[in-house]
Design an enzyme around this catalytic site. Structure first.
Site, PDB file in Angstrom:
ATOM      1  N   THR A 293       0.990  -5.121  -7.557  1.00  0.00           N
ATOM      2  CA  THR A 293       0.358  -5.145  -6.242  1.00  0.00           C
ATOM      3  C   THR A 293       1.240  -4.392  -5.264  1.00  0.00           C
ATOM      4  OG1 THR A 293      -0.738  -6.600  -4.655  1.00  0.00           O
ATOM      5  CG2 THR A 293       1.453  -7.251  -5.366  1.00  0.00           C
TER       6      THR A 293
ATOM      7  N   LYS B 279      -4.761 -10.227  -0.097  1.00  0.00           N
ATOM      8  CA  LYS B 279      -3.371 -10.608  -0.330  1.00  0.00           C
ATOM      9  C   LYS B 279      -2.575 -10.775   0.956  1.00  0.00           C
ATOM     10  CE  LYS B 279      -3.582  -7.736  -4.457  1.00  0.00           C
ATOM     11  NZ  LYS B 279      -3.078  -6.490  -5.060  1.00  0.00           N
TER      12      LYS B 279
END
Length: 198
Positions: free
Chosen positions: A18, A50
């Protein structure tokens, strides 16, 4: 980076799945995260969120790199620490890092967090580290966005959000673990924008 608190052991960054980026410039702090969740070489989800606001009035922005379920556990723990310490982000983060390092359950959580409020930007890791970046830039996960943001930070007229978006776009073009489905949150008002309107 300024190390506020550290454990006895350092870790080698393993958060390649990520990209979270935080940029602070001219009175504005921005945290951006891509939406891609991968398992090995497979994309499991392309629009994960996120980055989220925490604390009373959403005065803290947090983003995570690592396992999603683990990150949500840490978000909840950080919110509890913020409430306990009247929104003092640094103190809340140091207390969370202590728990993360010593608690038997929390020690197994695999995530890294980038957090910011109007005053400070911090990185938290499971080894008990709480780090403050010297340039006001945090990169968790892939290093491409971090490198791009560092190259862009000194360009006059380019504000924090524009830097974050450009850097994330560069990372998405290079890194197979990063996409262009961004979540971007900001706190503050750009000093440059304020000056231009006065």
């Amino acid at each position: 980076m300024t190390r506020i608190m550290t454990s006895e052991h350092s870790i080698e960054s393993a958060w390649h799945g990520t990209t979270i980026l935080s940029v602070r410039k001219n009175g504005l702090v921005v945290v951006a995260g891509d939406g891609q969740v991968t398992m090995g070489q497979t994309v499991m989800k392309a629009n994960a969120r996120k980055v989220r606001r925490l604390g009373e009035g959403g005065k803290v922005i947090a983003g995570f790199a690592g396992a999603t379920a683990d990150a949500f556990t840490l978000f909840e723990r950080l919110e509890g620490k913020l409430e306990k310490h009247q929104g003092q982000l640094t103190r809340a983060c140091v207390e969370l890092a202590k728990d993360w390092r010593t608690d038997r359950y929390l020690r197994r959580l695999e995530a890294m967090m980038a957090v910011a409020d109007a005053e400070v930007s911090l990185v938290l890791t499971g080894t008990g580290d709480v780090l403050e970046p010297e340039q006001g830039i945090i990169g968790s996960g892939g290093v491409y966005a971090l490198a791009a943001a560092r190259a862009l930070i000194d360009i006059d007229g380019l504000e924090a959000e524009a830097i974050a978006r450009k850097a994330m776009a560069i990372a998405a073009d290079i890194c197979v673990y990063t996409n262009t489905n961004l979540t971007v949150e900001s706190i503050g008002e750009s000093i440059a924008s304020t000056a231009s309107h006065s």
